[in-house]
Write a protein that holds these residues in place. Structure first.
Motif, short mmCIF file in Angstrom:
data_model
loop_
_atom_site.label_atom_id
_atom_site.label_comp_id
_atom_site.label_asym_id
_atom_site.label_seq_id
_atom_site.Cartn_x
_atom_site.Cartn_y
_atom_site.Cartn_z
N PHE A 358 0.86 -1.19 0.00
CA PHE A 358 0.00 0.00 0.00
C PHE A 358 0.89 1.23 0.00
O PHE A 358 1.80 1.37 0.82
N ARG A 359 0.59 2.12 -0.96
CA ARG A 359 1.37 3.34 -1.10
C ARG A 359 0.41 4.52 -1.26
O ARG A 359 -0.53 4.46 -2.07
N TYR A 360 0.61 5.58 -0.49
CA TYR A 360 -0.18 6.79 -0.65
C TYR A 360 0.23 7.52 -1.93
O TYR A 360 1.38 7.43 -2.35
N GLU A 365 7.94 6.06 -0.65
CA GLU A 365 8.02 4.70 -0.15
C GLU A 365 6.63 4.19 0.22
O GLU A 365 5.80 4.94 0.73
N PRO A 366 6.34 2.92 -0.03
CA PRO A 366 5.04 2.36 0.38
C PRO A 366 4.96 2.21 1.90
O PRO A 366 5.99 2.03 2.57
N VAL A 367 3.76 2.27 2.43
CA VAL A 367 3.55 2.06 3.87
C VAL A 367 3.67 0.58 4.21
O VAL A 367 4.21 0.21 5.25
N THR A 405 -2.53 -1.19 -3.11
CA THR A 405 -1.98 -0.78 -4.41
C THR A 405 -1.18 -1.91 -5.05
O THR A 405 -0.72 -1.77 -6.19
N GLY A 406 -1.03 -3.00 -4.33
CA GLY A 406 -0.36 -4.17 -4.86
C GLY A 406 -0.75 -5.38 -4.05
O GLY A 406 -1.11 -5.28 -2.87
N GLY A 407 -0.72 -6.57 -4.66
CA GLY A 407 -1.09 -7.77 -3.94
C GLY A 407 -2.60 -7.93 -3.82
O GLY A 407 -3.38 -7.20 -4.44
N THR A 408 -3.01 -8.89 -2.97
CA THR A 408 -4.43 -9.25 -2.87
C THR A 408 -4.81 -9.47 -1.41
O THR A 408 -4.04 -10.06 -0.64
N VAL A 409 -6.02 -9.00 -1.06
CA VAL A 409 -6.61 -9.29 0.25
C VAL A 409 -7.79 -10.21 0.01
O VAL A 409 -8.71 -9.88 -0.77
#
Length: 594
Positions: A358-360, A365-367, A405-409
């Motif tokens: 997750f990136r704002y 840098e992503p959180v 913003t990337g990957g899957t939940v």
């Protein structure tokens, strides 16, 4: 200077287009009412324009000739025309006000619906004070402009064109004065309005600032008193208030200049008409009644320009407000519901994160980076880490407060982005880091996620959340009043009521975002023991800072700077994970940790 002028003109045209589009979009359902308003305004304006002609005929054909019968007959006709004018004016104002109020209602509803669809990202971008101002004050300005348009502006062009025609009918040479009077008045108004537009934008922005400062001070009144910062906050509010006063004063000065200048032109015009008209009468080219009627038509023409002037004064502020409203309506949420979402789950409650990032927007840098974890039914999964490691952000991805913003939940093997929002909501019980209670009663807050819950279910949830005792002591029990935000109960009581609210729903997945931080150790231990019995078959994910809250979890996930740096039980992590060990030993001694 020319480039600045061109840019200002382009911005003015753009703002006007935004206002027109906004108004037209929400006035489309009221086409019949608008047609009726225009018809009523047309009839009442024509009646108004007809009266001076009748008055001129009474003077020339009745008074001068001494014909009493003609005076009475024409006077009766004037009374009938006046009654028609009054009825049409009342009808136009009634339907105009009704349509304008409906417009305001519809725009407020549209803004509210759009804000409700926003994720945490959009809400943070606008800010609560600005959204409140846009929904209330900005909508009111547009609504007022539309009301004035229906009650005044519709009649103004009819009055002006009709007045010119009727003035020409009375005396063509004297009507030449209009070629000087009207352009002078128009140029004067245009110059003033051009300077007012940026001032009105400044007014709306400073109203946002005053709202923000006032909201902070009301919400944080305890902190202000505790640190004796009353004078500092008074000075801060005074600064914001003075800024609003200064800009409003500059706009007010321009507005105050307009009416005296317009009245000056009106009075000079009247003197000029009487002067030249007197010479026309003296030379026999004009009747006395015609001069009287011409004066009336001149007043109507200038009055219509004054009405238009009043509208033009409101236009810059309404344009700015329309732009601010449109900014909200044109903002798409970053969390979009699926077109045909999955509505059925296996109802096992398994939660999985696969390589989540997750990136704002705009952040270097992503959180969260490459976060993977699995939380299974019947188990408690804890997430721990230092402040700013991304724990709350991770939890917020599950109910889609914002999207990864990337990957899957995944919930029960289904991507949360493919789930119907209602289905996802029913599967999850979230207790946020800052529990919020709504104004109402204890019962209304607990039933927020399950409106048909019985009193027995509410008391059971309160007992599990260790809140039954203090609720029974409250005046009214379940019907006890809760203030907005839950300010009439303590922080620990607020947390327990929020936990009870989640328990009432009996979801498959419980998400606790540092929801035990305000509880004493005894209440914390009792609550966790009760929760273990109540949520035995559910998936429980706990984010916590306090080690004692999560040390007995089936699985502990350690986050550090947005990455998973360890997963295991308390004993396993103490043995081989330095980050977890540092967190534990910062709160417990070596013997307590063991």
């Amino acid at each position: 200077m020319t480039e600045i002028s061109v840019a200002a003109t382009k911005r003015s045209h753009r703002l006007r287009r935004v206002l027109v589009r906004l108004a037209m979009a929400h006035l489309r359902p009221h086409r019949r009412s608008i047609s009726l308003i225009v018809l009523l305004q047309l009839v009442q304006t024509l009646a108004t324009l007809y009266l001076p002609t009748l008055n001129a005929e009474i003077i020339d054909n009745g008074v001068v000739q001494g014909d009493t019968g003609y005076i009475l007959q024409t006077g009766g006709l004037m009374i009938a025309v006046t009654l028609l004018q009054i009825v049409c004016a009342i009808g136009a104002v009634y339907f105009g006000a009704r349509t304008a109020m409906a417009l305001g209602r519809d725009i407020r509803a549209a803004v509210f619906d759009r804000v409700q669809s926003f994720s945490a990202r959009e809400l943070g971008s606008f800010g609560a004070p600005s959204l409140i101002t846009r929904t209330t004050n900005d909508v009111q300005q547009v609504q007022m402009l539309v009301l004035m348009t229906f009650t005044m502006m519709v009649a103004a062009p009819i009055m002006m064109i009709g007045g010119v025609v009727m003035a020409l009918n009375q005396d063509v040479p004297l009507s030449g004065l209009l070629l000087v009077i009207v352009p002078v008045l128009g140029v004067l108004v245009a110059l003033i309005v051009r300077r007012m537009r940026p001032l009105f934008r400044g007014v709306q922005e400073r109203i946002d600032t005053v709202n923000r400062v006032l909201r902070e001070q009301i919400t944080g009144i305890r902190v202000i008193r505790a640190f004796v910062r009353d004078q500092h906050e008074r000075t801060r509010f005074e600064g914001a208030n003075t800024d609003l006063y200064d800009v409003s004063l500059r706009a007010g000065r321009l507005m105050s200049m307009m009416f005296p200048l317009v009245m000056l032109i009106v009075n000079v015009s009247s003197v000029a008409v009487v002067w030249f008209g007197g010479h026309r009468i003296d030379s026999g080219g004009m009747e006395i009644g015609a001069l009287t009627a011409f004066l009336s038509y001149l007043m109507y023409i200038l009055m219509s320009i004054m009405m238009a002037t009043f509208m033009v004064m409101m236009l810059p502020r309404a344009e700015v407000c329309a732009e601010r409203i449109q900014e909200v309506l044109a903002t798409d949420t970053s969390v979009t519901p699926p077109a045909a979402g999955v509505t059925e789950l296996r109802r096992h409650g398994e939660l999985e994160l696969r390589d989540v990032e997750f990136r704002y927007p705009g952040a270097e840098e992503p959180v969260l980076k490459d976060v993977s974890l699995v939380a299974r039914p019947g188990e408690t999964t804890a997430v721990i880490g230092s402040t700013g490691s991304g724990k709350s952000t991770l939890l917020g991805l599950v109910p889609r407060l914002f999207d990864a913003t990337g990957g899957t939940v995944l919930v029960d093997g289904e991507d949360v982005r493919d789930l119907d929002p209602r289905t996802l909501s029913d599967a999850i019980g979230l207790v946020p880091q800052k529990p919020y209670l709504f104004s109402g009663t204890v019962a209304s807050n607990l039933r927020y996620g399950k409106p048909d819950a019985t009193d027995e279910e509410l008391w059971h949830a309160l007992e599990t959340a260790q809140a039954r005792d203090f609720v029974e002591r409250m005046d009214g029990g379940l019907d006890a009043e809760i203030a907005q935000g839950g300010t009439n109960v303590s922080g620990g009581q607020r947390q327990r009521l929020a936990i009870a609210r989640a328990l009432v729903r009996r979801p498959e997945i419980y998400l606790f975002d540092d929801s035990f931080s305000a509880l004493d150790y005894a209440t914390d231990a009792a609550l966790r023991a009760a929760l273990a019995r109540e949520t035995g078959r559910a998936t429980v994910v706990i984010v916590a800072q306090r080690v004692s809250t999560i040390r007995n979890a089936d699985r502990i996930v350690v986050l550090d700077e947005g990455r998973v740096v360890g997963t295991g039980t308390h004993t396993e992590l103490m043995a081989d994970n330095e980050t977890y060990r540092e967190i534990v030993l910062s709160q417990l001694t070596e013997q307590e940790a063991a």
